[in-house]
Design a protein around this motif. Sequence first.
Motif, PDB file in Angstrom:
ATOM      1  N   SER A  54     -33.656  64.399 -79.858  1.00  0.00           N
ATOM      2  CA  SER A  54     -34.651  63.880 -80.807  1.00  0.00           C
ATOM      3  C   SER A  54     -35.935  63.392 -80.137  1.00  0.00           C
ATOM      4  CB  SER A  54     -34.042  62.705 -81.567  1.00  0.00           C
ATOM      5  OG  SER A  54     -33.858  61.633 -80.647  1.00  0.00           O
ATOM      6  N   PHE A  55     -35.908  63.316 -78.817  1.00  0.00           N
ATOM      7  CA  PHE A  55     -37.062  62.823 -78.034  1.00  0.00           C
ATOM      8  C   PHE A  55     -37.345  61.337 -78.236  1.00  0.00           C
ATOM      9  CE2 PHE A  55     -37.291  67.334 -78.169  1.00  0.00           C
ATOM     10  CZ  PHE A  55     -37.592  67.675 -76.867  1.00  0.00           C
ATOM     11  N   VAL A  56     -36.369  60.602 -78.746  1.00  0.00           N
ATOM     12  CA  VAL A  56     -36.503  59.130 -78.762  1.00  0.00           C
ATOM     13  C   VAL A  56     -35.200  58.488 -78.279  1.00  0.00           C
ATOM     14  CG1 VAL A  56     -38.215  58.545 -80.511  1.00  0.00           C
ATOM     15  CG2 VAL A  56     -35.914  59.043 -81.243  1.00  0.00           C
ATOM     16  N   SER A 148     -39.013  70.235 -80.553  1.00  0.00           N
ATOM     17  CA  SER A 148     -39.455  70.617 -79.218  1.00  0.00           C
ATOM     18  C   SER A 148     -40.226  69.489 -78.549  1.00  0.00           C
ATOM     19  CB  SER A 148     -40.308  71.888 -79.287  1.00  0.00           C
ATOM     20  OG  SER A 148     -41.171  71.813 -80.387  1.00  0.00           O
ATOM     21  N   SER A 149     -40.600  68.463 -79.312  1.00  0.00           N
ATOM     22  CA  SER A 149     -41.227  67.267 -78.747  1.00  0.00           C
ATOM     23  C   SER A 149     -41.109  66.188 -79.809  1.00  0.00           C
ATOM     24  CB  SER A 149     -42.708  67.513 -78.419  1.00  0.00           C
ATOM     25  OG  SER A 149     -43.452  67.547 -79.627  1.00  0.00           O
ATOM     26  N   ILE A 150     -41.635  65.006 -79.511  1.00  0.00           N
ATOM     27  CA  ILE A 150     -41.538  63.919 -80.493  1.00  0.00           C
ATOM     28  C   ILE A 150     -42.275  64.281 -81.791  1.00  0.00           C
ATOM     29  CG2 ILE A 150     -43.512  62.685 -79.446  1.00  0.00           C
ATOM     30  CD1 ILE A 150     -40.541  60.890 -80.963  1.00  0.00           C
ATOM     31  N   ALA A 151     -43.268  65.158 -81.705  1.00  0.00           N
ATOM     32  CA  ALA A 151     -44.048  65.452 -82.910  1.00  0.00           C
ATOM     33  C   ALA A 151     -44.130  66.949 -83.218  1.00  0.00           C
ATOM     34  CB  ALA A 151     -45.443  64.857 -82.780  1.00  0.00           C
ATOM     35  N   GLY A 242     -31.174  57.726 -68.171  1.00  0.00           N
ATOM     36  CA  GLY A 242     -31.481  57.167 -69.487  1.00  0.00           C
ATOM     37  C   GLY A 242     -30.758  57.909 -70.591  1.00  0.00           C
ATOM     38  N   GLU A 243     -31.104  57.543 -71.831  1.00  0.00           N
ATOM     39  CA  GLU A 243     -30.433  58.128 -72.985  1.00  0.00           C
ATOM     40  C   GLU A 243     -31.450  58.740 -73.939  1.00  0.00           C
ATOM     41  OE1 GLU A 243     -28.834  54.575 -75.122  1.00  0.00           O
ATOM     42  OE2 GLU A 243     -30.532  54.882 -76.477  1.00  0.00           O
ATOM     43  N   ALA A 435     -43.326  53.411 -83.642  1.00  0.00           N
ATOM     44  CA  ALA A 435     -43.651  52.415 -82.620  1.00  0.00           C
ATOM     45  C   ALA A 435     -43.210  52.908 -81.244  1.00  0.00           C
ATOM     46  CB  ALA A 435     -42.955  51.095 -82.940  1.00  0.00           C
ATOM     47  N   VAL A 436     -42.010  53.472 -81.177  1.00  0.00           N
ATOM     48  CA  VAL A 436     -41.504  53.971 -79.890  1.00  0.00           C
ATOM     49  C   VAL A 436     -42.368  55.158 -79.440  1.00  0.00           C
ATOM     50  CG1 VAL A 436     -39.502  55.014 -78.736  1.00  0.00           C
ATOM     51  CG2 VAL A 436     -39.159  53.140 -80.355  1.00  0.00           C
TER      52      VAL A 436
END
Length: 443
Positions: A54-56, A148-151, A242-243, A435-436
Amino acid sequence: MNKDSATMLDRFLSHLESVFFIGLHDAEEIISNFHKEMSHGLAGEKSSLKMIPSFVCRPKGTEKGKFLALDLGGTNIRVLAVELDGNRNAVLTAANKSVIPQEMMAGTWDNLFDFIADCVLLFFKENDIGIHQGYSLTFTFSFPVAQSSIASGKLIGWTKGFTAAGVEGEDVVALLSEALKRKGASFIHVAALANDTVGTLMAKSYADPSCDMGVILGTGTNACYPEKIAHILKRPGLGASGEMIVNMEWGGFNQLQTNIYDNILDRASLNPGKQLLEKMVSGMYLGEIARLVIVEMIEQGLLFRGTSLSAFSKGYALTTEHLAMMTQGSDFFADFGLRDVTAADRQAIHEICRIVSTRSARLAGAAIAAVVTWMDANLESEHTIAIDGSLFEKYPGFQGCMSDILNDLLGDRGAMIKLDLAKDGSGIGAAIIGAVAAHITSR
Ligand code: BGC
Protein backbone atom coordinates in the motif's frame (compact mmCIF):
# COMPACT_ATOMS: atom_id res chain seq x y z
CA MET A 1 -48.60 -29.51 7.93
CA ASN A 2 -48.84 -33.30 7.98
CA LYS A 3 -46.23 -35.52 9.62
CA ASP A 4 -44.55 -36.56 6.35
CA SER A 5 -44.08 -32.95 5.20
CA ALA A 6 -42.71 -32.01 8.62
CA THR A 7 -40.16 -34.83 8.41
CA MET A 8 -39.11 -33.83 4.90
CA LEU A 9 -38.70 -30.22 6.01
CA ASP A 10 -36.59 -31.27 9.01
CA ARG A 11 -34.45 -33.47 6.78
CA PHE A 12 -33.90 -30.66 4.31
CA LEU A 13 -32.91 -28.22 7.05
CA SER A 14 -30.45 -30.61 8.70
CA HIS A 15 -28.90 -31.32 5.32
CA LEU A 16 -28.67 -27.56 4.72
CA GLU A 17 -26.99 -27.08 8.08
CA SER A 18 -24.36 -29.71 7.27
CA VAL A 19 -23.73 -28.30 3.79
CA PHE A 20 -23.08 -24.80 5.21
CA PHE A 21 -21.34 -25.70 8.47
CA ILE A 22 -17.74 -24.61 8.98
CA GLY A 23 -16.35 -27.02 11.57
CA LEU A 24 -13.08 -26.79 13.40
CA HIS A 25 -11.32 -28.99 10.88
CA ASP A 26 -12.58 -26.86 7.94
CA ALA A 27 -11.41 -23.70 9.72
CA GLU A 28 -7.95 -25.18 10.36
CA GLU A 29 -7.68 -26.09 6.72
CA ILE A 30 -8.69 -22.56 5.72
CA ILE A 31 -5.96 -21.14 7.97
CA SER A 32 -3.31 -23.40 6.52
CA ASN A 33 -4.39 -22.56 2.95
CA PHE A 34 -4.49 -18.86 3.79
CA HIS A 35 -0.86 -19.07 4.94
CA LYS A 36 0.17 -20.80 1.70
CA GLU A 37 -1.68 -18.27 -0.46
CA MET A 38 -0.27 -15.33 1.54
CA SER A 39 3.23 -16.64 1.04
CA HIS A 40 2.70 -17.15 -2.73
CA GLY A 41 1.06 -13.72 -3.03
CA LEU A 42 3.96 -11.97 -1.29
CA ALA A 43 6.44 -13.77 -3.52
CA GLY A 44 4.60 -12.72 -6.68
CA GLU A 45 3.63 -16.32 -7.45
CA LYS A 46 0.18 -17.49 -8.54
CA SER A 47 -2.22 -16.91 -5.64
CA SER A 48 -5.85 -16.07 -4.97
CA LEU A 49 -4.61 -13.48 -2.43
CA LYS A 50 -3.23 -10.47 -4.29
CA MET A 51 -1.20 -9.17 -1.30
CA ILE A 52 -0.85 -5.61 -2.65
CA PRO A 53 1.70 -3.25 -1.03
CA SER A 54 0.00 0.00 0.00
CA PHE A 55 3.07 2.27 0.26
CA VAL A 56 2.15 3.34 3.80
CA CYS A 57 3.06 2.12 7.25
CA ARG A 58 1.05 2.57 10.44
CA PRO A 59 0.88 6.10 11.86
CA LYS A 60 2.78 7.19 14.95
CA GLY A 61 -0.20 8.95 16.51
CA THR A 62 1.61 12.29 16.40
CA GLU A 63 0.48 13.28 12.89
CA LYS A 64 -1.25 16.64 12.96
CA GLY A 65 -3.31 18.90 10.71
CA LYS A 66 -6.46 19.16 8.62
CA PHE A 67 -6.99 16.69 5.80
CA LEU A 68 -9.56 15.93 3.12
CA ALA A 69 -10.68 12.48 2.08
CA LEU A 70 -12.89 11.04 -0.62
CA ASP A 71 -14.25 7.59 0.12
CA LEU A 72 -15.76 5.54 -2.71
CA GLY A 73 -17.08 2.34 -1.16
CA GLY A 74 -19.60 -0.21 -2.36
CA THR A 75 -22.82 1.76 -2.04
CA ASN A 76 -21.96 5.30 -0.98
CA ILE A 77 -19.54 8.05 -1.74
CA ARG A 78 -18.41 10.31 1.08
CA VAL A 79 -16.30 13.44 1.22
CA LEU A 80 -14.83 14.26 4.61
CA ALA A 81 -12.70 16.78 6.42
CA VAL A 82 -10.74 15.41 9.37
CA GLU A 83 -8.62 17.14 11.97
CA LEU A 84 -5.78 15.27 13.68
CA ASP A 85 -4.59 16.76 16.96
CA GLY A 86 -1.17 15.07 17.02
CA ASN A 87 -2.13 13.23 20.20
CA ARG A 88 -4.05 10.20 18.87
CA ASN A 89 -7.37 12.04 18.43
CA ALA A 90 -9.05 12.39 15.04
CA VAL A 91 -12.20 14.47 14.68
CA LEU A 92 -14.54 14.49 11.71
CA THR A 93 -15.21 18.17 11.09
CA ALA A 94 -17.41 17.90 7.99
CA ALA A 95 -18.88 15.12 5.90
CA ASN A 96 -21.17 14.70 2.89
CA LYS A 97 -22.61 11.38 1.79
CA SER A 98 -24.35 10.41 -1.46
CA VAL A 99 -25.64 7.12 -2.75
CA ILE A 100 -23.92 6.07 -5.97
CA PRO A 101 -26.68 5.75 -8.59
CA GLN A 102 -26.92 2.39 -10.35
CA GLU A 103 -26.44 4.07 -13.75
CA MET A 104 -23.06 5.42 -12.61
CA MET A 105 -21.94 2.02 -11.35
CA ALA A 106 -22.81 0.42 -14.66
CA GLY A 107 -22.12 3.36 -17.02
CA THR A 108 -18.84 4.73 -18.36
CA TRP A 109 -15.62 5.96 -16.75
CA ASP A 110 -16.21 9.63 -17.55
CA ASN A 111 -19.75 9.68 -16.15
CA LEU A 112 -18.66 7.91 -12.97
CA PHE A 113 -15.63 10.14 -12.35
CA ASP A 114 -17.52 13.33 -13.26
CA PHE A 115 -20.12 12.33 -10.70
CA ILE A 116 -17.37 11.77 -8.11
CA ALA A 117 -15.83 15.17 -8.91
CA ASP A 118 -19.28 16.80 -8.56
CA CYS A 119 -19.61 15.25 -5.08
CA VAL A 120 -16.26 16.80 -4.09
CA LEU A 121 -17.28 20.23 -5.40
CA LEU A 122 -20.64 20.01 -3.63
CA PHE A 123 -18.79 19.33 -0.40
CA PHE A 124 -16.70 22.49 -0.89
CA LYS A 125 -19.84 24.49 -1.61
CA GLU A 126 -21.99 23.14 1.21
CA ASN A 127 -19.24 23.56 3.77
CA ASP A 128 -18.34 27.00 2.51
CA ILE A 129 -14.72 26.09 1.85
CA GLY A 130 -12.96 28.75 -0.21
CA ILE A 131 -11.17 27.75 -3.41
CA HIS A 132 -8.40 30.33 -3.13
CA GLN A 133 -5.73 27.84 -2.10
CA GLY A 134 -4.60 24.32 -3.00
CA TYR A 135 -5.98 21.28 -1.21
CA SER A 136 -4.61 17.76 -0.94
CA LEU A 137 -7.01 14.88 -0.89
CA THR A 138 -6.70 11.16 -0.18
CA PHE A 139 -8.80 8.94 -2.42
CA THR A 140 -10.10 5.79 -0.75
CA PHE A 141 -11.08 3.51 -3.60
CA SER A 142 -12.50 0.24 -2.26
CA PHE A 143 -11.68 -2.08 -5.13
CA PRO A 144 -8.64 -4.18 -6.06
CA VAL A 145 -6.00 -1.78 -7.32
CA ALA A 146 -2.43 -2.67 -8.27
CA GLN A 147 -0.81 0.22 -6.48
CA SER A 148 2.49 1.45 -7.92
CA SER A 149 3.12 4.35 -5.51
CA ILE A 150 1.34 6.19 -2.72
CA ALA A 151 -0.63 8.15 -5.32
CA SER A 152 -1.09 5.85 -8.30
CA GLY A 153 -2.59 2.49 -9.09
CA LYS A 154 -4.54 0.66 -11.75
CA LEU A 155 -7.89 -1.02 -11.16
CA ILE A 156 -7.41 -4.78 -11.55
CA GLY A 157 -11.10 -5.63 -11.86
CA TRP A 158 -14.41 -4.31 -10.58
CA THR A 159 -16.20 -6.06 -7.69
CA LYS A 160 -19.47 -5.50 -5.73
CA GLY A 161 -21.67 -5.01 -8.80
CA PHE A 162 -19.67 -2.19 -10.44
CA THR A 163 -19.09 -2.54 -14.17
CA ALA A 164 -18.36 1.06 -15.35
CA ALA A 165 -16.58 0.74 -18.69
CA GLY A 166 -13.10 2.13 -19.29
CA VAL A 167 -11.80 1.98 -15.70
CA GLU A 168 -10.28 -1.50 -15.47
CA GLY A 169 -6.57 -1.32 -16.23
CA GLU A 170 -6.52 2.47 -15.75
CA ASP A 171 -4.87 4.60 -13.07
CA VAL A 172 -7.79 5.71 -10.91
CA VAL A 173 -5.91 8.71 -9.48
CA ALA A 174 -5.33 9.99 -13.02
CA LEU A 175 -9.03 9.46 -13.84
CA LEU A 176 -10.08 11.40 -10.74
CA SER A 177 -7.54 14.20 -11.34
CA GLU A 178 -8.73 14.60 -14.94
CA ALA A 179 -12.38 14.71 -13.82
CA LEU A 180 -11.56 17.38 -11.21
CA LYS A 181 -9.79 19.37 -13.93
CA ARG A 182 -12.77 19.02 -16.30
CA LYS A 183 -14.95 20.42 -13.52
CA GLY A 184 -12.62 23.39 -12.96
CA ALA A 185 -11.29 22.02 -9.66
CA SER A 186 -7.56 21.78 -10.43
CA PHE A 187 -6.90 23.37 -7.03
CA ILE A 188 -7.52 19.90 -5.55
CA HIS A 189 -4.49 17.63 -5.71
CA VAL A 190 -5.03 13.88 -5.26
CA ALA A 191 -2.05 13.19 -2.99
CA ALA A 192 -2.72 9.59 -1.92
CA LEU A 193 -4.69 6.51 -2.87
CA ALA A 194 -5.86 3.89 -0.38
CA ASN A 195 -7.98 0.82 0.02
CA ASP A 196 -10.77 1.05 2.64
CA THR A 197 -9.18 -1.71 4.75
CA VAL A 198 -5.99 0.34 4.96
CA GLY A 199 -7.98 3.41 6.00
CA THR A 200 -9.72 1.36 8.69
CA LEU A 201 -6.43 0.06 10.09
CA MET A 202 -4.89 3.55 10.01
CA ALA A 203 -7.86 5.10 11.82
CA LYS A 204 -7.82 2.62 14.69
CA SER A 205 -4.05 2.42 15.03
CA TYR A 206 -3.79 6.23 15.18
CA ALA A 207 -5.81 5.92 18.41
CA ASP A 208 -4.59 2.51 19.60
CA PRO A 209 -1.06 1.19 18.89
CA SER A 210 -2.11 -2.43 19.51
CA CYS A 211 -4.19 -2.36 16.31
CA ASP A 212 -2.53 -4.39 13.58
CA MET A 213 -5.28 -5.46 11.23
CA GLY A 214 -8.04 -3.71 9.29
CA VAL A 215 -11.08 -5.64 8.08
CA ILE A 216 -14.20 -4.69 6.13
CA LEU A 217 -17.33 -6.79 6.56
CA GLY A 218 -19.90 -4.84 4.58
CA THR A 219 -21.13 -4.92 0.98
CA GLY A 220 -17.74 -6.48 0.20
CA THR A 221 -15.07 -7.99 2.39
CA ASN A 222 -11.30 -7.62 2.63
CA ALA A 223 -8.44 -7.18 5.09
CA CYS A 224 -4.98 -5.66 5.47
CA TYR A 225 -2.13 -5.93 7.97
CA PRO A 226 1.41 -4.54 8.40
CA GLU A 227 4.00 -6.84 6.80
CA LYS A 228 7.77 -6.76 7.18
CA ILE A 229 9.13 -5.17 4.00
CA ALA A 230 11.75 -7.92 3.81
CA HIS A 231 8.89 -10.43 3.37
CA ILE A 232 7.37 -8.63 0.37
CA LEU A 233 9.62 -10.56 -1.99
CA LYS A 234 7.80 -9.46 -5.14
CA ARG A 235 8.83 -5.79 -4.55
CA PRO A 236 12.56 -5.83 -3.73
CA GLY A 237 12.93 -2.05 -4.05
CA LEU A 238 10.70 -1.07 -1.13
CA GLY A 239 13.54 -0.63 1.37
CA ALA A 240 15.74 -2.73 3.59
CA SER A 241 13.77 -2.68 6.82
CA GLY A 242 10.51 -1.58 8.38
CA GLU A 243 6.93 -2.48 7.61
CA MET A 244 4.38 -1.71 4.97
CA ILE A 245 0.65 -2.32 5.12
CA VAL A 246 -0.42 -5.01 2.66
CA ASN A 247 -3.92 -5.05 1.16
CA MET A 248 -4.67 -8.76 0.97
CA GLU A 249 -7.81 -8.62 -1.21
CA TRP A 250 -8.98 -11.66 0.76
CA GLY A 251 -12.38 -11.60 -0.96
CA GLY A 252 -10.59 -13.41 -3.79
CA PHE A 253 -9.48 -16.34 -1.60
CA ASN A 254 -10.63 -19.48 -3.39
CA GLN A 255 -9.42 -22.52 -1.42
CA LEU A 256 -12.95 -23.16 -0.19
CA GLN A 257 -15.61 -25.85 -0.26
CA THR A 258 -18.46 -24.30 -2.19
CA ASN A 259 -21.94 -25.81 -2.33
CA ILE A 260 -24.62 -25.91 -5.01
CA TYR A 261 -26.04 -22.49 -3.99
CA ASP A 262 -22.60 -20.84 -4.06
CA ASN A 263 -22.02 -22.29 -7.51
CA ILE A 264 -25.34 -21.07 -8.90
CA LEU A 265 -24.72 -17.60 -7.43
CA ASP A 266 -21.20 -17.47 -8.82
CA ARG A 267 -22.18 -18.56 -12.32
CA ALA A 268 -24.92 -15.91 -12.54
CA SER A 269 -22.73 -13.14 -11.06
CA LEU A 270 -21.05 -10.27 -12.92
CA ASN A 271 -17.63 -11.74 -12.06
CA PRO A 272 -17.91 -15.55 -12.28
CA GLY A 273 -15.01 -17.52 -10.81
CA LYS A 274 -13.82 -14.46 -8.85
CA GLN A 275 -14.22 -13.21 -5.27
CA LEU A 276 -15.29 -16.60 -3.91
CA LEU A 277 -14.73 -15.80 -0.23
CA GLU A 278 -16.52 -12.47 -0.73
CA LYS A 279 -19.50 -14.28 -2.25
CA MET A 280 -19.76 -16.55 0.82
CA VAL A 281 -19.20 -13.82 3.41
CA SER A 282 -20.19 -10.32 2.39
CA GLY A 283 -23.43 -8.39 2.70
CA MET A 284 -23.94 -8.10 -1.03
CA TYR A 285 -24.48 -11.86 -1.35
CA LEU A 286 -25.98 -13.36 1.83
CA GLY A 287 -29.55 -12.47 0.87
CA GLU A 288 -29.05 -14.00 -2.57
CA ILE A 289 -27.71 -17.27 -1.13
CA ALA A 290 -30.75 -17.49 1.15
CA ARG A 291 -33.06 -16.69 -1.78
CA LEU A 292 -31.59 -19.55 -3.81
CA VAL A 293 -32.25 -21.94 -0.90
CA ILE A 294 -35.82 -20.65 -0.53
CA VAL A 295 -36.50 -21.08 -4.26
CA GLU A 296 -35.33 -24.68 -4.10
CA MET A 297 -37.49 -25.38 -1.07
CA ILE A 298 -40.56 -23.86 -2.74
CA GLU A 299 -39.89 -26.00 -5.81
CA GLN A 300 -39.73 -29.09 -3.61
CA GLY A 301 -43.03 -28.11 -1.96
CA LEU A 302 -41.34 -27.55 1.40
CA LEU A 303 -42.28 -23.88 1.87
CA PHE A 304 -45.39 -21.73 1.46
CA ARG A 305 -47.35 -24.83 0.37
CA GLY A 306 -45.58 -24.67 -2.97
CA THR A 307 -47.00 -21.24 -3.89
CA SER A 308 -45.57 -17.70 -4.10
CA LEU A 309 -42.56 -18.66 -6.17
CA SER A 310 -42.78 -15.47 -8.25
CA ALA A 311 -42.10 -13.20 -5.27
CA PHE A 312 -38.72 -14.87 -4.78
CA SER A 313 -37.83 -15.40 -8.42
CA LYS A 314 -36.00 -12.10 -8.96
CA GLY A 315 -32.25 -12.27 -8.39
CA TYR A 316 -31.05 -10.28 -5.34
CA ALA A 317 -34.68 -9.56 -4.28
CA LEU A 318 -33.80 -10.80 -0.82
CA THR A 319 -31.16 -8.70 0.92
CA THR A 320 -28.93 -9.12 3.93
CA GLU A 321 -31.10 -6.51 5.69
CA HIS A 322 -34.06 -8.89 5.21
CA LEU A 323 -32.03 -11.69 6.80
CA ALA A 324 -31.10 -9.43 9.70
CA MET A 325 -34.78 -8.53 10.24
CA MET A 326 -35.68 -12.21 10.44
CA THR A 327 -32.84 -12.92 12.85
CA GLN A 328 -34.01 -10.02 15.02
CA GLY A 329 -37.43 -11.59 15.41
CA SER A 330 -39.41 -9.48 12.90
CA ASP A 331 -39.86 -10.60 9.28
CA PHE A 332 -39.75 -9.53 5.63
CA PHE A 333 -42.86 -11.35 4.42
CA ALA A 334 -44.87 -8.19 3.66
CA ASP A 335 -42.12 -7.05 1.22
CA PHE A 336 -42.79 -10.23 -0.74
CA GLY A 337 -46.57 -9.96 -0.66
CA LEU A 338 -46.86 -12.94 1.69
CA ARG A 339 -49.68 -13.07 4.22
CA ASP A 340 -50.70 -15.77 6.68
CA VAL A 341 -47.27 -17.36 6.78
CA THR A 342 -47.44 -20.50 8.92
CA ALA A 343 -45.34 -20.93 12.05
CA ALA A 344 -43.48 -23.80 10.35
CA ASP A 345 -42.59 -21.64 7.33
CA ARG A 346 -41.52 -18.79 9.58
CA GLN A 347 -39.32 -21.13 11.60
CA ALA A 348 -37.78 -22.62 8.44
CA ILE A 349 -36.92 -19.19 7.01
CA HIS A 350 -35.43 -18.22 10.36
CA GLU A 351 -33.22 -21.32 10.21
CA ILE A 352 -32.06 -20.54 6.64
CA CYS A 353 -31.02 -17.02 7.72
CA ARG A 354 -29.17 -18.41 10.73
CA ILE A 355 -27.36 -21.06 8.68
CA VAL A 356 -26.25 -18.64 5.93
CA SER A 357 -25.14 -15.84 8.28
CA THR A 358 -23.37 -18.21 10.68
CA ARG A 359 -21.24 -19.58 7.87
CA SER A 360 -20.33 -16.03 6.87
CA ALA A 361 -19.28 -15.10 10.42
CA ARG A 362 -17.32 -18.32 10.97
CA LEU A 363 -15.46 -17.88 7.66
CA ALA A 364 -14.64 -14.27 8.59
CA GLY A 365 -13.43 -15.42 12.04
CA ALA A 366 -11.26 -18.16 10.53
CA ALA A 367 -9.76 -15.69 8.05
CA ILE A 368 -8.90 -13.29 10.90
CA ALA A 369 -7.30 -16.16 12.85
CA ALA A 370 -5.23 -16.96 9.75
CA VAL A 371 -3.84 -13.43 9.48
CA VAL A 372 -3.18 -13.02 13.20
CA THR A 373 -1.36 -16.37 13.45
CA TRP A 374 0.67 -15.41 10.38
CA MET A 375 1.88 -12.30 12.25
CA ASP A 376 2.23 -13.97 15.66
CA ALA A 377 2.16 -17.78 15.48
CA ASN A 378 1.96 -18.31 19.25
CA LEU A 379 -0.24 -15.32 20.00
CA GLU A 380 2.26 -13.73 22.33
CA SER A 381 0.94 -10.16 21.93
CA GLU A 382 -2.42 -8.49 21.92
CA HIS A 383 -4.02 -7.77 18.57
CA THR A 384 -6.79 -5.25 18.08
CA ILE A 385 -8.65 -5.85 14.84
CA ALA A 386 -10.30 -2.73 13.42
CA ILE A 387 -13.50 -3.79 11.67
CA ASP A 388 -15.91 -1.63 9.71
CA GLY A 389 -19.01 -2.55 7.73
CA SER A 390 -22.69 -3.12 8.36
CA LEU A 391 -22.50 -6.91 8.69
CA PHE A 392 -20.16 -6.64 11.64
CA GLU A 393 -21.84 -3.57 13.07
CA LYS A 394 -25.49 -4.46 12.64
CA TYR A 395 -26.16 -8.14 11.91
CA PRO A 396 -27.57 -9.63 15.14
CA GLY A 397 -25.26 -12.27 16.60
CA PHE A 398 -22.58 -11.89 13.91
CA GLN A 399 -19.84 -10.73 16.29
CA GLY A 400 -20.65 -13.53 18.72
CA CYS A 401 -20.30 -16.18 15.99
CA MET A 402 -16.93 -14.72 14.98
CA SER A 403 -15.72 -14.87 18.58
CA ASP A 404 -16.98 -18.47 18.91
CA ILE A 405 -14.83 -19.73 16.07
CA LEU A 406 -11.81 -17.78 17.32
CA ASN A 407 -12.23 -19.41 20.74
CA ASP A 408 -12.75 -22.87 19.19
CA LEU A 409 -9.60 -22.45 17.14
CA LEU A 410 -7.32 -20.73 19.62
CA GLY A 411 -8.68 -21.64 23.06
CA ASP A 412 -7.57 -19.26 25.82
CA ARG A 413 -5.17 -17.52 23.44
CA GLY A 414 -8.23 -16.30 21.53
CA ALA A 415 -8.51 -13.64 24.25
CA MET A 416 -5.43 -11.97 22.74
CA ILE A 417 -7.58 -10.96 19.77
CA LYS A 418 -9.96 -8.04 20.25
CA LEU A 419 -12.55 -7.41 17.53
CA ASP A 420 -13.25 -3.70 17.58
CA LEU A 421 -15.72 -1.67 15.52
CA ALA A 422 -13.99 1.13 13.61
CA LYS A 423 -16.99 3.16 12.54
CA ASP A 424 -16.28 5.42 9.55
CA GLY A 425 -12.74 4.10 9.79
CA SER A 426 -12.01 4.19 6.09
CA GLY A 427 -12.77 7.91 5.74
CA ILE A 428 -10.97 9.03 8.88
CA GLY A 429 -8.10 6.68 8.06
CA ALA A 430 -7.81 8.21 4.60
CA ALA A 431 -7.07 11.55 6.23
CA ILE A 432 -4.36 9.92 8.33
CA ILE A 433 -2.89 8.38 5.19
CA GLY A 434 -2.86 11.93 3.79
CA ALA A 435 -0.81 13.00 6.79
CA VAL A 436 1.62 10.09 6.45
CA ALA A 437 1.85 10.69 2.67
CA ALA A 438 2.62 14.38 3.19
CA HIS A 439 5.49 13.30 5.43
CA ILE A 440 6.75 10.76 2.89
CA THR A 441 6.66 13.24 0.00
CA SER A 442 8.24 16.06 2.00
CA ARG A 443 11.22 13.90 3.07
C1 BGC B 1 -12.82 -5.05 -2.84
C2 BGC B 1 -11.83 -4.60 -1.79
C3 BGC B 1 -12.55 -3.85 -0.67
C4 BGC B 1 -13.70 -4.69 -0.14
C5 BGC B 1 -14.47 -4.01 0.97
C6 BGC B 1 -13.99 -5.81 -2.19
O1 BGC B 1 -14.96 -6.10 -3.16
O2 BGC B 1 -12.19 -5.89 -3.77
O3 BGC B 1 -10.83 -3.77 -2.35
O4 BGC B 1 -11.63 -3.57 0.33
O5 BGC B 1 -14.59 -5.01 -1.18
O6 BGC B 1 -15.02 -2.80 0.56
